[in-house]
Design a protein around this motif. Structure first.
Motif, PDB file in Angstrom:
ATOM      1  N   HIS A 171       0.835  -1.205   0.000  1.00 38.62           N
ATOM      2  CA  HIS A 171       0.000   0.000   0.000  1.00 38.62           C
ATOM      3  C   HIS A 171       0.873   1.258   0.000  1.00 38.62           C
ATOM      4  CE1 HIS A 171      -3.396   2.606   0.690  1.00 38.62           C
ATOM      5  NE2 HIS A 171      -2.771   3.112   1.740  1.00 38.62           N
ATOM      6  N   GLN A 192      -4.077  -1.852  -2.908  1.00 36.16           N
ATOM      7  CA  GLN A 192      -5.048  -1.149  -2.074  1.00 36.16           C
ATOM      8  C   GLN A 192      -5.728  -2.175  -1.178  1.00 36.16           C
ATOM      9  OE1 GLN A 192      -7.847   0.741  -4.639  1.00 36.16           O
ATOM     10  NE2 GLN A 192      -6.397   2.272  -5.363  1.00 36.16           N
ATOM     11  N   GLN A 193      -6.027  -1.751   0.025  1.00 39.91           N
ATOM     12  CA  GLN A 193      -6.746  -2.643   0.921  1.00 39.91           C
ATOM     13  C   GLN A 193      -8.218  -2.262   0.875  1.00 39.91           C
ATOM     14  OE1 GLN A 193      -4.796  -3.479   4.474  1.00 39.91           O
ATOM     15  NE2 GLN A 193      -6.313  -4.939   5.159  1.00 39.91           N
ATOM     16  N   ARG A 194      -9.042  -3.242   0.582  1.00 41.21           N
ATOM     17  CA  ARG A 194     -10.495  -3.059   0.537  1.00 41.21           C
ATOM     18  C   ARG A 194     -11.110  -4.044   1.517  1.00 41.21           C
ATOM     19  NH1 ARG A 194     -10.971  -2.774  -5.975  1.00 41.21           N
ATOM     20  NH2 ARG A 194      -9.896  -0.782  -6.212  1.00 41.21           N
ATOM     21  N   GLY A 195     -11.362  -3.528   2.704  1.00 41.50           N
ATOM     22  CA  GLY A 195     -11.860  -4.408   3.758  1.00 41.50           C
ATOM     23  C   GLY A 195     -10.773  -5.392   4.142  1.00 41.50           C
ATOM     24  N   GLN A 196     -11.080  -6.664   4.075  1.00 42.52           N
ATOM     25  CA  GLN A 196     -10.111  -7.714   4.391  1.00 42.52           C
ATOM     26  C   GLN A 196      -9.288  -8.123   3.171  1.00 42.52           C
ATOM     27  OE1 GLN A 196      -9.889  -7.454   7.475  1.00 42.52           O
ATOM     28  NE2 GLN A 196     -10.420  -9.493   8.243  1.00 42.52           N
ATOM     29  N   ARG A 197      -9.665  -7.602   2.006  1.00 44.12           N
ATOM     30  CA  ARG A 197      -8.991  -7.987   0.751  1.00 44.12           C
ATOM     31  C   ARG A 197      -7.899  -6.999   0.371  1.00 44.12           C
ATOM     32  NH1 ARG A 197     -13.023  -8.122  -3.739  1.00 44.12           N
ATOM     33  NH2 ARG A 197     -11.135  -8.610  -4.874  1.00 44.12           N
ATOM     34  N   ILE A 198      -6.903  -7.504  -0.297  1.00 48.90           N
ATOM     35  CA  ILE A 198      -5.845  -6.669  -0.852  1.00 48.90           C
ATOM     36  C   ILE A 198      -5.945  -6.795  -2.363  1.00 48.90           C
ATOM     37  CG2 ILE A 198      -3.358  -6.380  -1.075  1.00 48.90           C
ATOM     38  CD1 ILE A 198      -3.188  -7.496   1.789  1.00 48.90           C
ATOM     39  N   VAL A 199      -6.081  -5.666  -3.028  1.00 43.84           N
ATOM     40  CA  VAL A 199      -6.211  -5.643  -4.485  1.00 43.84           C
ATOM     41  C   VAL A 199      -4.924  -5.070  -5.061  1.00 43.84           C
ATOM     42  CG1 VAL A 199      -7.546  -4.770  -6.426  1.00 43.84           C
ATOM     43  CG2 VAL A 199      -8.699  -5.337  -4.274  1.00 43.84           C
TER      44      VAL A 199
END
Length: 136
Positions: free
Chosen positions: A23, A29-36
């Motif tokens: 990040h 990017q962190q979206r909630g518990q997910r990393i995109v």
């Protein structure tokens, strides 16, 4: 699911540190518990690696590193091949500077010879020997 203690806790902490680093570097990017992961991540990492190695070689040789843009032509004497995490590259020395071009087996026996290359993405078209003709 990772265990809340022992190795599971260590693995969870390491994953969190990795996500934070990605990040901070603009690579995810962190979206909630997910990393995109960022779009074009591999291209970005490859360009960063080439810039770093190019700078080190520039400091070592005293010659200017010239990164190649997509579709750009490079020519020069094939001085060496360099194995990087993102692949093997040929160093083309034009006398004043050098470029790093994706290596291909077709140039294996051409060390010390004049070569030309056109890079398009991760592919490269090699021309062997000096090219004659009018240039603009």
């Amino acid at each position: 699911m990772l265990a809340p203690q022992g190795f599971g806790a260590q693995a969870r902490e390491a994953l969190g540190q990795r996500a934070e680093f990605l990040h901070e570097q603009g690579l995810a990017q962190q979206r909630g518990q997910r990393i995109v992961l960022a779009r074009g991540l591999l291209v970005t990492l490859r360009e960063r690696e080439l810039a770093s190695v190019g700078k080190a070689l520039q400091d070592q040789t005293g010659k200017l590193y010239r990164p190649l843009q997509d579709g750009q032509q490079a020519s020069g004497v094939y001085r060496q091949s360099i194995q990087l995490a993102s692949g093997r590259f040929a160093m083309l020395d034009d006398g004043m500077g050098f470029s790093l071009v994706p290596w291909r087996p077709v140039i294996e026996q051409r060390l010390g010879q004049q070569l030309g290359a056109v890079v398009r993405g991760t592919s490269v078209t090699w021309s062997l020997g000096r090219q004659r003709g009018v240039e603009l």
